[in-house]
Design a protein around this motif. Structure first.
Motif, mmCIF file in Angstrom:
data_model
loop_
_atom_site.group_PDB
_atom_site.id
_atom_site.type_symbol
_atom_site.label_atom_id
_atom_site.label_comp_id
_atom_site.label_asym_id
_atom_site.label_seq_id
_atom_site.Cartn_x
_atom_site.Cartn_y
_atom_site.Cartn_z
ATOM 1 N N GLY A 18 -3.968 -11.523 1.779
ATOM 2 C CA GLY A 18 -4.632 -10.251 1.510
ATOM 3 C C GLY A 18 -3.800 -9.025 1.815
ATOM 4 N N ASN A 19 -2.515 -9.191 2.135
ATOM 5 C CA ASN A 19 -1.646 -8.045 2.431
ATOM 6 C C ASN A 19 -1.215 -7.360 1.144
ATOM 7 N N GLU A 20 -1.349 -6.028 1.101
ATOM 8 C CA GLU A 20 -0.831 -5.264 -0.027
ATOM 9 C C GLU A 20 0.663 -5.037 0.187
ATOM 10 N N ARG A 21 1.446 -5.346 -0.816
ATOM 11 C CA ARG A 21 2.895 -5.272 -0.689
ATOM 12 C C ARG A 21 3.476 -4.202 -1.613
ATOM 13 N N THR A 22 4.523 -3.547 -1.107
ATOM 14 C CA THR A 22 5.212 -2.494 -1.865
ATOM 15 C C THR A 22 6.500 -3.048 -2.444
#
Length: 626
Positions: free
Chosen positions: A382-386
């Protein structure tokens, strides 16, 4: 530089303060000066001392500065063979031993300042070179803070103090300029190296360097952190992130484990699966077969994504199952990997087993997800990654008025399957270096000059000292990438800072491109000393460096600096500094660095690394300046 008439010479020759330690002796030339030590100073600590003398020069005065690198005692009677027999029996020569000793010191000229009093009653102090050898008998004085301050008056806005002149309480003036033009800029990029054994103070020095560069808001900084130390701020002599915020810098921390992603590159994903031992899990252990399997899997991943109408950065949860199913049903793909029928059937059976056995599929999915998470906009947790290229691009300087960010990339992999896999980290570093090179080249073509420093901690783990054409490892590819980068990125306005324990581990091409270097304790054996000798070339300076005592015994952290580290080193001679170990001392010398009025910040989670809490971790590590 205008200064009140007579003020410079008054400070230099003030009777109550300027106590001579010696006089110019023989032989001396324009680069090295011999000093005959006075009896009143012969029991003082002389080696490492910075000294100055004032000489007449074309109707004006010149102040010459240097650091004492060598002290020698001679007694002609003790050298006489006839008297050595007496010494052997009696242990000394009455009235000659000690009393007839002559102590001489040697300094390498580091700076010269021409002092000119004109008709308007104004006095100018400008940098110059020693044009002729000094006359014998000229008084030589120990440098004081007041002397350095008045000689460097025009540099006072640029000067920072990271420590003291080696073996003294005098603050060593240094200047760390940004790579752009204008105030505080040097107008070009250069590469930097910080070297020293474990415990030599590299981390503390690197933290000071970062804070000093933070004064230049037009300079972007990207810190690549393989251990997570700088990203979290642990084990440093001060609260680095808080100090950076106090300088008005926007500090951003990205963790490769949870916050960064690679581009939409299915081939790279399939190659990364090899690092996660995915192909070994399928039973493909031979390197040549595994290389073919990468191409085969790539084709099927593309087909599965196309069928699902998706991209790799938002891959469907069924991607693994769909890909293996396509692979199992493609006899030609199996035959490409194994031409022999028996091995081909074994591979097919292994694929069927994984697809039908939930436990096997779960184990396979674990390896698959380790790599896939590095490409997802939202990963399996569920981590948003850049996007990595966006983060790197944000540090590239394109506007004169913008305040550039301080970006830390934590590639430690803490909490992931690739935590201890340097090959995966090397692949990520190669991607970063490639992006910097590409974006820098594009900006250069558009007539823009970057102003960016890229720092790599623990460089010896990732940049090899040589490469072979037959070596296809990510480490070898990364070394090639960095060697190419140090050759080309300077013209883009992009410089690299390599922090490493050893000189011998870095590629010679990289070492040869370093312009500013700091050498801490421990580079005194074998190939390390040979490399250091080649870089420095001054036997007297090397002798002083080799006298460094293990910092752990006294908690003093000496460094030898070469290159444009100080306005006192414009002749190229090394300077010797004992770093501040107390941040209070650092702030006393650099009031701009006081962050006591800035709220405490934490821009990165603390990596407890198996300890139950932050306090127990700190006690176990017991780090300060190291």
């Amino acid at each position: 530089m205008r200064i009140q008439r007579g003020r410079v010479l008054e400070v230099l020759q003030e009777e109550n303060q300027a106590v001579p330690i010696g006089v110019v002796g023989s032989p001396s030339d324009t680069s090295q000066i011999t000093i005959d030590i006075l009896e009143s100073a012969e029991n003082s600590r002389i080696r490492g001392q910075m000294v100055y003398l004032v000489l007449p020069h074309e109707g004006r005065q010149m102040a010459v500065l240097g650091q004492i690198s060598r002290v020698e005692t001679k007694n002609r009677w003790h050298e006489d063979m006839a008297f050595r027999g007496i010494i052997k029996r009696q242990g000394e020569l009455q009235n000659l031993s000690g009393r007839a000793d002559v102590r001489t010191a040697t300094i390498s000229v580091q700076a010269a300042f021409l002092i000119d009093e004109n008709d308007k009653g104004e006095e100018f102090s400008t940098e110059d070179m020693l044009g002729t050898s000094p006359s014998t008998g000229k008084a030589v004085y120990a440098v004081r803070d007041e002397v350095l301050s008045i000689l460097l008056e025009k540099h006072k806005k640029e000067i920072v103090y990271m420590g003291r002149v080696f073996g003294t309480q005098v603050k060593m003036p240094q200047h760390l300029r940004h790579f752009g033009k204008g105030t505080g800029g040097v107008g070009e990029a250069y590469h930097i190296g910080v070297f020293g054994k474990t415990g030599s103070g590299k981390s503390g020095l690197a933290a000071y360097l970062l804070l000093c560069y933070a004064r230049h808001k037009e300079m972007g900084v990207l810190f690549i952190d393989p251990q997570g130390q700088f990203s979290s701020g642990w084990g440093l002599p001060f609260e680095l992130h808080r100090a950076l915020f106090a300088q008005g810098r926007d500090v951003k921390v990205y963790k490769m484990a949870t916050g960064l992603r690679l581009g939409d590159n299915a081939l790279q994903f399939c190659e990364l699966l090899a690092k996660a031992k995915f192909y070994q899990f399928l039973g493909i252990k031979n390197a040549d077969n595994a290389e073919i399997a990468v191409e085969v899997l790539y084709n099927h991943v593309r087909k599965a994504l196309t069928a699902a109408g998706a991209k790799l950065d938002a891959a469907p949860s069924t991607l693994l199952k769909d890909t293996l199913t396509l692979w199992l049903g493609d006899e030609k793909s199996l035959e490409r990997i194994y031409t022999g029928k028996e091995r081909r059937e074994q591979l097919a059976e292994r694929l069927r087993q994984i697809l039908s056995d939930s436990e096997e599929f779960t184990d396979c999915q674990k390896r698959w997800t380790t790599a896939l998470d590095l490409f997802q906009k939202i990963d399996s947790k569920g981590n948003e990654r850049t996007l990595l290229s966006q983060v790197v691009g944000s540090v590239i300087r394109t506007a004169e008025t913008d305040t550039q960010p301080f970006v830390f990339l934590d590639i430690s992999g803490e909490g992931t399957e690739f935590k201890d896999d340097d090959e995966i980290k090397a692949l990520l570093l190669k991607e970063i270096a490639s992006t910097l090179n590409r974006e820098g080249g594009e900006a250069f073509q558009d007539g823009k000059q970057l102003n960016c420093l890229v720092a790599l901690d623990e460089a010896h783990r990732f940049v090899r000292n040589f490469t072979r054409s037959s070596d296809t490892s990510e480490m070898s590819k990364l070394t090639t990438e960095f060697v190419d980068a140090v050759r080309t990125t300077r013209k883009y306005g992009l410089g690299y800072l390599f922090i490493t324990q050893t000189l011998a581990s870095l590629h010679r091409e990289i070492i040869g491109q370093l312009r500013l270097c700091a050498f801490g304790y421990g580079l005194t054996m074998g190939s390390e000393l040979a490399n250091l000798n080649e870089l420095v070339g001054d036997p007297e300076a090397l002798s002083l460096y080799r006298s460094f005592v293990d910092p752990q015994s006294r908690k003093q952290y000496p460094f030898m600096f070469t290159g444009p580290a100080s306005p006192l080193s414009f002749t190229g001679s090394p300077i010797f500094v004992e770093m501040f170990t107390s941040y209070d001392d650092f702030v006393a010398a650099n009031p701009w660095a006081d962050y006591s009025g800035t709220p405490k910040v934490r821009s990165a989670p603390l990596p407890t690394r198996g300890f139950k809490d932050e306090e127990s971790f700190t006690k176990a590590r017991n780090l300060d300046f190291d």
